[in-house]
Every structure is written in C-alpha cells, then in structure tokens.
Design an enzyme around this catalytic site. Structure first.
Site, PDB file in Angstrom:
ATOM      1  N   ILE A   1       1.026  -1.182  -0.034  1.00  0.00           N
ATOM      2  CA  ILE A   1       0.093   0.090  -0.050  1.00  0.00           C
ATOM      3  C   ILE A   1       0.957   1.309   0.007  1.00  0.00           C
ATOM      4  O   ILE A   1       0.663   2.153  -0.608  1.00  0.00           O
ATOM      5  CB  ILE A   1      -0.880   0.089   1.220  1.00  0.00           C
ATOM      6  CG1 ILE A   1      -2.016  -1.077   0.991  1.00  0.00           C
ATOM      7  CG2 ILE A   1      -1.630   1.164   1.268  1.00  0.00           C
ATOM      8  CD1 ILE A   1      -2.927  -1.419   2.343  1.00  0.00           C
TER       9      ILE A   1
ATOM     10  N   TYR B   1      -2.886  -9.653  15.988  1.00  0.00           N
ATOM     11  CA  TYR B   1      -2.959  -8.650  15.014  1.00  0.00           C
ATOM     12  C   TYR B   1      -4.276  -7.655  15.195  1.00  0.00           C
ATOM     13  O   TYR B   1      -4.282  -6.300  15.292  1.00  0.00           O
ATOM     14  CB  TYR B   1      -3.115  -9.065  13.655  1.00  0.00           C
ATOM     15  CG  TYR B   1      -3.352  -8.144  12.689  1.00  0.00           C
ATOM     16  CD1 TYR B   1      -2.180  -7.315  12.112  1.00  0.00           C
ATOM     17  CD2 TYR B   1      -4.609  -8.018  11.779  1.00  0.00           C
ATOM     18  CE1 TYR B   1      -2.346  -6.483  11.104  1.00  0.00           C
ATOM     19  CE2 TYR B   1      -4.713  -6.917  10.956  1.00  0.00           C
ATOM     20  CZ  TYR B   1      -3.481  -5.994  10.324  1.00  0.00           C
ATOM     21  OH  TYR B   1      -3.754  -5.541   9.317  1.00  0.00           O
TER      22      TYR B   1
END
Ligand code: NAD
Length: 321
Positions: free
Chosen positions: A18, A150
C-alpha cells in the site's frame, strides 16, 4: 501559506504494497514524499521507479526507534502511517513482535507527529477490529470481540489515535482497510494474501491453497481506492478527525468465487486444494462505507471485476519480464 507543491508527506511502510502505491501517486501529484521503511516485508523493487525523483527521499529505519520517527517527521505536513506487521495467522504464532511494531511503533509515530507539529496523521487500521461480530454490513461503533493479536494491535492504535486527538489536539484519522488487493502486493511466503497467491499459483502451474471450505467472504478493495481514501482523509474537514472509517470496495465475494473468477480471466482450468480453516480468520466481512462517503468524500471507483482484471494484467506483465 505553503504552495501545494511544497507539501511534504511522510509515508511509513512506503516500500510495502500500500505504501509504495501511495508514494507513487503523491509524487505524480507533485508533492514531496519521504518514505520510512525497514524492508522487513517491503521491497526495493516496489520503489525503484521512484528513486530518481528529486521529490522522493528514502529513509531506511525502524518505527520502533523513536529517533528515526522524530527525524523523518521534521518539516512534514502529513503522515500516512502504513508500517506494521500484517497477517492474522502470523500474529497468533508470534504475538510479541506485533505488540512491539504495531503498538509501540505507532505510538512513536504519533509522538513524533505531536513533537514536530505535523498537521495530520492518517493511520492504517483494519477490518479485523470487527472480530467476531456477525451482523453485516459492519459499521463503525458496532465492533465485536477481537480474535487475534493483530486485530488487538489495530484496536489499540485506534484508541491511541483517538486519545492523541482528544488530549493533544493532534489530528488523526484511522482507516479500516478491508482486504486490499492490486499491483505490487507480494505473493511470497506462507502469510501472503489470497489474491496474489491464487494468481501466481495459476500462472506458474502450481495448485492454489484454500483455507476452509472457500465459502467465507470478503469485501475486497482495489488499491487505487485505498490510495484515494488516504489522500482524501488528509484534506477532509476538521470535523472528520479523531475518528475511524471503513474503507472498502463495498461488495462481498466468497473465496471460492474469487478463485473461479481468476481462473476464468486467465483461461486456466486447475482445481485448488482445500486445507483447515486458519485460527483468527473471520468468516465474513462486508463494510458499511456511509461514514467515509459523508465525512471524507470517499466513493470506491473499482468494482471487483474491474479491479481483478487490472491486478491480473499487472502480475502477467511482471512474470513475463
Ligand atoms: P506490507 O507488508 O506490504 O507493508 C508494510 C510495510 O511496513 C513494509 O514495507 C514493511 O517493510 C514495513 N515495516 C514493517 N515493520 C516495520 C518497522 N518496524 N519499521 C519500519 N517499517 C516497517 O503490507 P500492506 O498490505 O501494504 O499493509 C500496509 C498497512 O495496511 C499495514 O498497517 C496493514 O496492517 C494495513 N492493512 C492492510 C490490509 C491489506 O489487505 N493489505 C488490510 C488491512 C490493513
């Protein structure tokens, strides 16, 4: 008042999937870009085309080191904080490093931004914060219990983003990305995302792996929509700050259908192999993106059919080089 061309962005994780797409688009719009990355999952080849650009500056360093965060935030207008350890299953195996990089690293970035009077920090959160919530579409404020380290790190960074806005007045915006895919996403390693793994397996004559029955579904988001969301968040009104927003394509695809669509696009007929469901994986995801539409002016431009064609073409080109 600075002219548009003098606006400086810091992209953390700028050599990643990204981040590198963000750096490229910002440079193409004439902005100055600093990229901070430790190359743990980022790749030089993602940014090689940017290295000659005089508006691009690469800093090799770790967000766990406050000094490099401080140094690279100096004279910066906007931070687009992407650096993190990704992968839900890996976080279940190695939770401690997720705490160090994703939580402490993000805190370092917020603190460096505060110290250097950065105008705004846009940070990458994740759909995983919705955890075990069953109701679809998922809407900000209706989160369930997180089911992986996470996801917890992303939840904590959202809390820090909110706190830094409330007590220090730092302008922060969290973007909850939903399964991003597209050019420059790595197909390598056991923790790679499903779309590049499917495409590369099919193109290289291997069997693709599907975890679970393939009926699990995801709201996939094409990379250029995520890039646009980040830029829109920088320039959105002050009323948008201190909040988190779902960023997605707004659709829902079952994993088995994703495989079938890629197979059809490539004209290759090979069956996948099925494996156990992975711990920490949510069953379904689909975002309500009304809040981002209203507050950030975000509307996804790519539906899955279009995004997947662009993505396949990119991998074909890279593999044929
Ligand atoms: P990526 O692994 O391609 O990029 C992450 C980048 O951060 C890499 O270049 C890596 O080298 C760098 N990095 C990691 N640890 C670092 C550290 N300690 N110091 C400096 N740099 C470090 O992953 P991506 O898919 O581009 O993800 C970017 C962000 O978006 C992450 O925060 C991720 O959690 C989030 N996100 C991604 C998705 C997705 O579908 N790709 C979905 C939800 C959220």
């Amino acid at each position: 008042m600075k002219s548009e061309k003098d606006i400086v962005f810091l992209v953390t994780g700028g050599a990643g999937f990204i981040g590198s797409n963000l750096c490229k688009e910002l440079l193409s719009r004439g902005y100055k870009v600093k990229c901070l990355d430790n190359f743990s999952t980022g790749k030089k080849e993602n940014i090689v085309e940017l290295m000659e650009n005089p508006n691009f500056e690469l800093f090799i360093g770790d967000i766990r080191d406050f000094n490099i965060c401080d140094k690279t935030s100096n004279n910066v207008d906007y931070i687009l904080h992407q650096a993190a350890m990704g992968s839900v299953p890996r976080s279940i195996k190695e939770p401690c490093i997720y705490e160090e990089v994703n939580i402490r690293g993000t805190l370092n970035i917020f603190e460096a931004a505060r110290k250097n009077n950065v105008k705004r920090v846009i940070f990458a959160s994740s759909s995983s914060v919705y955890g075990d919530v069953k109701k679809l579409p998922q809407k900000e404020g209706e989160e369930g219990q997180v089911i992986s380290p996470y996801a917890l790190t992303k939840k904590v960074t959202e809390e820090y983003g909110d706190l830094y806005n409330r007590i220090y007045g730092l302008e922060t915006i969290g973007l909850r990305y939903f399964n991003v895919y597209g050019k420059k996403q790595s197909p390598d390693g056991e923790y790679a995302a499903v779309i590049p793994k499917f495409i590369v397996a099919l193109l290289t004559g291997e069997k693709a792996r599907i975890n679970g029955d393939g009926l699990q579904s995801r709201d996939f988001t094409y990379i250029d929509d995520v890039v646009e969301a980040n830029i829109k968040a920088c320039f959105a009104s002050k009323y948008a700050v201190g909040k988190v927003y779902n960023i997605s394509g707004g659709g829902r695809e079952q994993i088995i259908d994703v495989y079938e669509k890629i197979k059809k696009c490539l004209g290759i007929d090979r069956e996948p192999e099925f494996f156990e469901t992975r711990a920490g994986d949510i069953k379904n995801s689909n975002a309500n993106i009304e809040k981002a539409k209203i507050m950030l002016g975000y509307t996804p431009k790519y539906d899955f059919e279009e995004g997947i064609k662009l993505t396949i073409n990119w991998y074909k080109e890279v593999l044929n080089k």
